[in-house]
Design an enzyme around this catalytic site. Structure first.
Site: not given
Length: 359
Positions: A75, A77, A102, A132-133, A161, A335
């Protein structure tokens, strides 16, 4: 959010430098367009790939007539930035910035392979997707499964991932339920005239405290389930005995259970209470017995572990495509304000994937 002047992506950069370039494109969920444009432009310049686009999701494919097709997916984003863009490389070979782990390091490896392997030993499909997030309905991979499932036809998939360079098989399923508990409202100075709904929730919490989560071995990987209260709501005012309370419970279940079986189990645990399902997503079996998966595990170092958490491998599973999680980032750093990735880990991931695709 820092502004970014769109610049072409240079796919001749090494994987770590390319990661830095990707991080410097702010692409918080819903704001991936500039990065998606750059990815599309870079891939369309490669004559050995066929490139398609749906929204801010880009799909590129080889068509070499190989016996097997593999998807490499990631992903574009990130979560909202936290004063951690642009990227920064320190003297110890650590790259800092939002998305380094990530999962823009994984995306960089995808792009390097797309550019550097025009004739791999398997046909390849590269999937770069948006959103995705955030909530599932916005997920770009989900949109692709609905709009263009033929683009995702394959024998095996690797979702890039963060997994700290270890193959993580399948993923847990997840569901959330809300358990309401009633009472009778009264003035707290005359509490004997009421029934406290928050107090009445105590048996629900007791069942959770006493619950022994299951451990299950699937294809040699141990999955650990979990049943936890994640929210409690109740209360009217500082002088009122509340007449309503609700406990929200999250069940992370092993992929040998269907969503229906998982819900039935939760209802059994809370027999006697009303259980309202609020959201659910299926797990995915490891699929490590598939020849392509076994070959990949061997190429990646020979070890594998269960994936704790839900990932988009479940979407591939619903399409009948066995999938694993494998990327250079550390999932424990995802994150975080101090998110980072080791340059060596990015290079190692590219080397192992390249070896698997050229052996």
């Amino acid at each position: 959010m820092p502004e970014h002047t769109p610049t072409p992506l240079d796919l001749t950069l090494d994987a770590a430098a390319l990661t830095a370039a990707l991080v410097d494109f702010p692409s918080v969920s819903g704001g991936e367009k500039a990065l998606a444009d750059a990815v599309e432009e870079a891939l369309r310049a490669l004559p050995h790939l066929t490139v398609d686009r749906d929204g801010d999701a880009i799909v590129a494919r080889t068509d070499l007539g190989r016996d097997e097709r593999v998807i490499l997916a990631g992903h574009l984003d990130t979560v909202p930035i936290a004063d951690n863009v642009p990227s920064r490389l320190d003297a110890d070979g650590i790259l800092w910035g939002c998305g380094t782990s990530d999962m823009k390091s994984g995306v960089a490896v995808q792009l390097r392979i797309a550019a550097g392997l025009p004739a791999p030993n398997r046909d390849l499909t590269f999937v770069f997707y948006d959103n995705e997030e955030v909530e599932a309905e916005r997920n770009g991979l989900l949109r692709l499964t609905r709009n263009h499932p033929e683009w995702l036809a394959a024998d095996f998939a690797v979702l890039m991932e963060p997994s700290d360079g270890v193959v993580e098989g399948g993923c847990q399923g997840t569901l959330r339920v809300r358990i309401p508990v009633g009472g009778v409202r009264a003035h707290s100075a005359r509490s004997w005239l009421g029934e406290n709904a928050i107090h009445a929730a105590a048996p629900v919490l007791a069942r959770l405290a006493d619950y022994v989560p299951r451990r299950v071995d699937i294809e040699g990987l141990e999955y650990r389930e979990g049943l936890n209260a994640v929210a409690i709501e109740g209360g009217v005012a500082g002088n009122v005995v509340p007449d309503a309370c609700a406990v929200t419970v999250n069940f992370r279940f092993a992929p040998d259970r269907s969503e229906e079986q998982a819900l039935a189990h939760v209802r059994e645990v809370f027999d006697g209470y009303h259980v309202e399902l609020t959201d659910t997503a299926p797990g995915a079996l490891p699929g490590l017995s598939h020849p392509a998966a076994a070959a990949f595990v061997a190429a990646a170092g020979g070890g594998a572990r269960a994936k704790f958490g839900w990932t988009d491998v479940a979407r591939f599973s619903t399409l009948g495509v066995p999938a694993v999680n494998y990327g250079p980032g550390d999932p424990n750093l995802a994150h975080k304000r101090d998110e980072h990735v080791a340059v060596r880990a990015v290079h190692d991931c590219e080397t192992r994937l390249t070896g698997w695709l050229t052996a």
